[in-house]
Design a protein around this motif. Structure first.
Motif, short mmCIF file in Angstrom:
data_model
loop_
_atom_site.label_atom_id
_atom_site.label_comp_id
_atom_site.label_asym_id
_atom_site.label_seq_id
_atom_site.Cartn_x
_atom_site.Cartn_y
_atom_site.Cartn_z
N SER A 243 0.82 -1.21 0.00
CA SER A 243 0.00 0.00 0.00
C SER A 243 0.86 1.26 0.00
CB SER A 243 -0.94 0.00 1.21
OG SER A 243 -0.23 0.08 2.42
N ILE A 244 2.00 1.21 0.68
CA ILE A 244 2.92 2.37 0.68
C ILE A 244 3.49 2.58 -0.72
CG2 ILE A 244 5.11 3.26 1.56
CD1 ILE A 244 4.52 1.71 4.17
N VAL B 27 0.26 8.60 4.43
CA VAL B 27 -0.96 8.62 3.63
C VAL B 27 -1.58 7.23 3.57
CG1 VAL B 27 -1.90 8.97 1.31
CG2 VAL B 27 -0.27 10.61 2.26
N ALA B 28 -0.75 6.22 3.31
CA ALA B 28 -1.25 4.86 3.21
C ALA B 28 -1.85 4.38 4.53
CB ALA B 28 -0.13 3.92 2.77
N VAL C 139 0.95 4.21 -3.09
CA VAL C 139 0.83 5.67 -2.94
C VAL C 139 2.00 6.36 -3.61
CG1 VAL C 139 0.74 7.57 -1.29
CG2 VAL C 139 -0.50 5.46 -0.81
N THR D 24 -0.86 15.07 6.43
CA THR D 24 -1.40 14.64 5.14
C THR D 24 -2.38 15.64 4.54
OG1 THR D 24 -3.19 13.42 6.24
CG2 THR D 24 -1.16 12.19 5.73
N GLU E 163 1.56 6.50 -7.32
CA GLU E 163 0.60 7.51 -7.74
C GLU E 163 1.30 8.83 -8.04
OE1 GLU E 163 -2.38 7.94 -4.77
OE2 GLU E 163 -3.07 5.86 -4.91
N GLU E 164 2.36 9.12 -7.29
CA GLU E 164 3.12 10.35 -7.49
C GLU E 164 4.28 10.15 -8.46
OE1 GLU E 164 4.56 12.01 -3.88
OE2 GLU E 164 2.57 12.28 -3.00
N ARG F 145 -5.26 6.00 5.04
CA ARG F 145 -6.27 5.36 4.18
C ARG F 145 -6.66 3.99 4.72
NH1 ARG F 145 -3.82 6.38 -1.93
NH2 ARG F 145 -4.08 8.67 -1.98
N SER F 146 -5.72 3.27 5.29
CA SER F 146 -5.97 1.89 5.69
C SER F 146 -7.03 1.79 6.78
CB SER F 146 -4.67 1.21 6.16
OG SER F 146 -4.31 1.64 7.46
N HIS G 81 4.50 8.97 2.02
CA HIS G 81 3.64 7.95 1.42
C HIS G 81 3.15 6.96 2.47
CE1 HIS G 81 6.39 9.06 -2.10
NE2 HIS G 81 5.24 9.68 -2.28
#
Length: 265
Positions: free
Chosen positions: A12-13, A31-32, A16, A59, A19-20, A35-36, A28
């Motif tokens: 998941s890290i 953020v991950a 993210v 974030t 994505e960038e 979201r989790s 990252h």
């Protein structure tokens, strides 16, 4: 199971970061993690010298405000997690317990729509690097699986923060991030106040925080007034035998714009 969780967290890290189109970093991972557990956001405070923890990343704007608020007030789950070196899990910031524990922070964060806060230390042995805060707009504790996942994210963040190579994974880059300018101004103002009151930087910062709270001002606004030399602080206590200064007032007369207790030049 642990291996599966660890693989899932790192996947998941990496997602993210992809994505960038950037190299994996602490940003990252925060953020991950947010979201989790479907958090509203996450914040990170860290230290370089093992003493003063300061906000270094958030974030989103609300999380940034909440990180600064804890730093301004000098209280909150982040402070307790750092002091106790253990997670501080708050399922309801409006509870009587939370309001007793953090009489300034708890109501302030509730007013901003946050219901639950989870502060997770970033530590390995005797090395205490910082604290990650997770903010939720719904109440309740983390489930056992969510907590295990958050702790795995914390280990990943610690690992990334300790990397010392090229890119933006190291501590230098974190401390040079979004909070850097404000942090430098706070230190400069604290140095000026320390000279004015004949105290340490830590005591001067406490005076700044107390003044900001008493005047219902952001710490940044008080810092700006000090740096502009519109606000000066006097030493603790009075030579005339009057009541000692409790740190919430800093002089005998009122100043403009509600700067009561400050000496305005």
């Amino acid at each position: 199971m642990n291996d599966d969780r660890n693989a899932r967290v790192w996947a998941s890290i990496n997602a993210v970061a992809q994505e960038e189109g950037a190299r994996v970093s602490v940003r990252h991972a925060c953020v991950a993690c947010s979201r989790s557990i479907t958090a509203a956001g996450a914040g990170l405070s860290m230290t370089r010298d093992g003493r003063l923890h300061e906000p270094v990343y958030a974030t989103d704007p609300l999380s940034q405000e909440l990180e600064e608020l804890q730093f301004t007030l000098g209280e909150g789950p982040c402070m307790d997690a750092n002091a106790g070196d253990r997670p501080v899990l708050v399922p309801d910031v409006a509870s009587a317990w939370a309001e007793r524990r953090w009489p300034m922070f708890a109501p302030a964060i509730a007013e901003r729509g946050i219901v639950a806060v989870f502060a997770i230390p970033l530590a390995a042995g005797a090395a205490r690097l910082g604290v990650m805060d997770l903010y939720r707009t719904r109440g309740g504790l983390l489930t056992r699986e969510e907590l295990a996942e958050v702790l795995t994210f914390a280990d990943a963040i610690l690992m990334l923060a300790l990397e010392h190579g090229d890119g933006d994974t190291g501590l230098d880059d974190l401390f040079a991030g979004d909070f850097a300018e404000r942090r430098a101004e706070v230190h400069q103002a604290a140095g000026m106040v320390a000279a004015q009151i004949g105290a340490s930087i830590v005591d001067a910062l406490a005076r700044l925080r107390a003044y900001a709270y008493a005047q219902d001002q952001r710490l940044g606004d008080v810092v700006a007034a000090v740096l502009a030399r519109r606000l000066r602080f006097r030493p603790n206590g009075r030579s005339d035998g009057g009541p000692p200064d409790d740190g919430r007032t800093t002089g005998p007369r009122d100043g403009p714009a509600g700067e009561k207790g400050g000496e305005i030049e």
